[in-house]
Scaffold this motif. Sequence first.
Motif, mmCIF file in Angstrom:
data_model
loop_
_atom_site.group_PDB
_atom_site.id
_atom_site.type_symbol
_atom_site.label_atom_id
_atom_site.label_comp_id
_atom_site.label_asym_id
_atom_site.label_seq_id
_atom_site.Cartn_x
_atom_site.Cartn_y
_atom_site.Cartn_z
ATOM 1 N N ASN A 63 -1.620 2.417 -7.623
ATOM 2 C CA ASN A 63 -2.405 3.017 -6.538
ATOM 3 C C ASN A 63 -3.894 3.064 -6.871
ATOM 4 O OD1 ASN A 63 -0.128 3.326 -5.039
ATOM 5 N ND2 ASN A 63 -0.203 5.551 -4.888
ATOM 6 N N TYR A 64 -4.188 3.247 -8.139
ATOM 7 C CA TYR A 64 -5.593 3.232 -8.548
ATOM 8 C C TYR A 64 -6.187 1.835 -8.347
ATOM 9 C CZ TYR A 64 -9.800 3.983 -11.332
ATOM 10 O OH TYR A 64 -11.108 4.079 -11.742
ATOM 11 N N HIS A 67 -6.870 1.441 -4.742
ATOM 12 C CA HIS A 67 -8.053 2.202 -4.329
ATOM 13 C C HIS A 67 -9.326 1.402 -4.624
ATOM 14 C CE1 HIS A 67 -10.010 5.811 -2.980
ATOM 15 N NE2 HIS A 67 -10.685 5.968 -4.118
ATOM 16 N N TYR A 126 -2.425 8.841 2.353
ATOM 17 C CA TYR A 126 -3.387 7.883 1.802
ATOM 18 C C TYR A 126 -3.076 6.468 2.285
ATOM 19 C CZ TYR A 126 -6.269 5.144 -1.283
ATOM 20 O OH TYR A 126 -7.204 4.251 -1.758
ATOM 21 N N PHE A 157 -7.137 10.454 -2.030
ATOM 22 C CA PHE A 157 -6.630 9.911 -3.291
ATOM 23 C C PHE A 157 -6.500 11.017 -4.339
ATOM 24 C CE2 PHE A 157 -7.026 7.579 -7.351
ATOM 25 C CZ PHE A 157 -5.987 6.675 -7.188
#
Length: 227
Positions: A63-64, A67, A126, A157
């Motif tokens: 997920n990072y 992002h 998100y 986030f």
Amino acid sequence: MKWIFALKEKIKMAFILIFIAGVIILFNVLMKSNVSGLEASMKSIYSDRLVAGATISTIIELNYQNHLQLEEHIHTTSAEKYSMLEAGIRRNNKEADSLLTAFKKTVLVAQEKEALDEFVQTNLMYRKFQNDMLGLSREGDKTSMYDQYLQKGNRLFQQWLIPAHQLSRIQISVGEDIYKASQLKIHGAQVISTVEAALVIVMLAGSYALMIASNTIINKPQKFWLN
């Protein structure tokens, strides 16, 4: 009537030996139960804690990456780059979803279930923001979209990271509890083993005494007519 007294003593000793044998059998059952419990604890530490902890860490990393890729998607104007970034985000989302499904199948404590519910809810929020931004990024106002990314995107986030990190911490705390319980089981098994060994020695000594008593009665003629 010494032989009658000796016979009674032999019977008494025999019952004692039978009792000791029963206790040894019981201890064997307890030992097997402890070993089974220890195996279950070790399996839980591996499957439900170590693997689960690694799973959550991987989801956080995926997920990072998404992002950061979303930020890059907002800044780029290249059609080729758009497609590449979108494909990367979809791939990461698919992998994260598979990992989350696997995580849900592990043994979850109450605190873990609560954190997981929040994890799923914030993740959906998100994801919706992410999809909306991807849909608008190609044609929207880049400056305005980047402001949304910095404000709403980062806020969502961070909200998602809270339960994610909480799940990671739970793996450690629950794993420590399981480890401590396993140590108690090991200690219990050691105590049972020691007591069992002592009982075996007592049983052997009793058997030897019973054998000596039997030989004494057999070898020593009784003068029944004198009684």
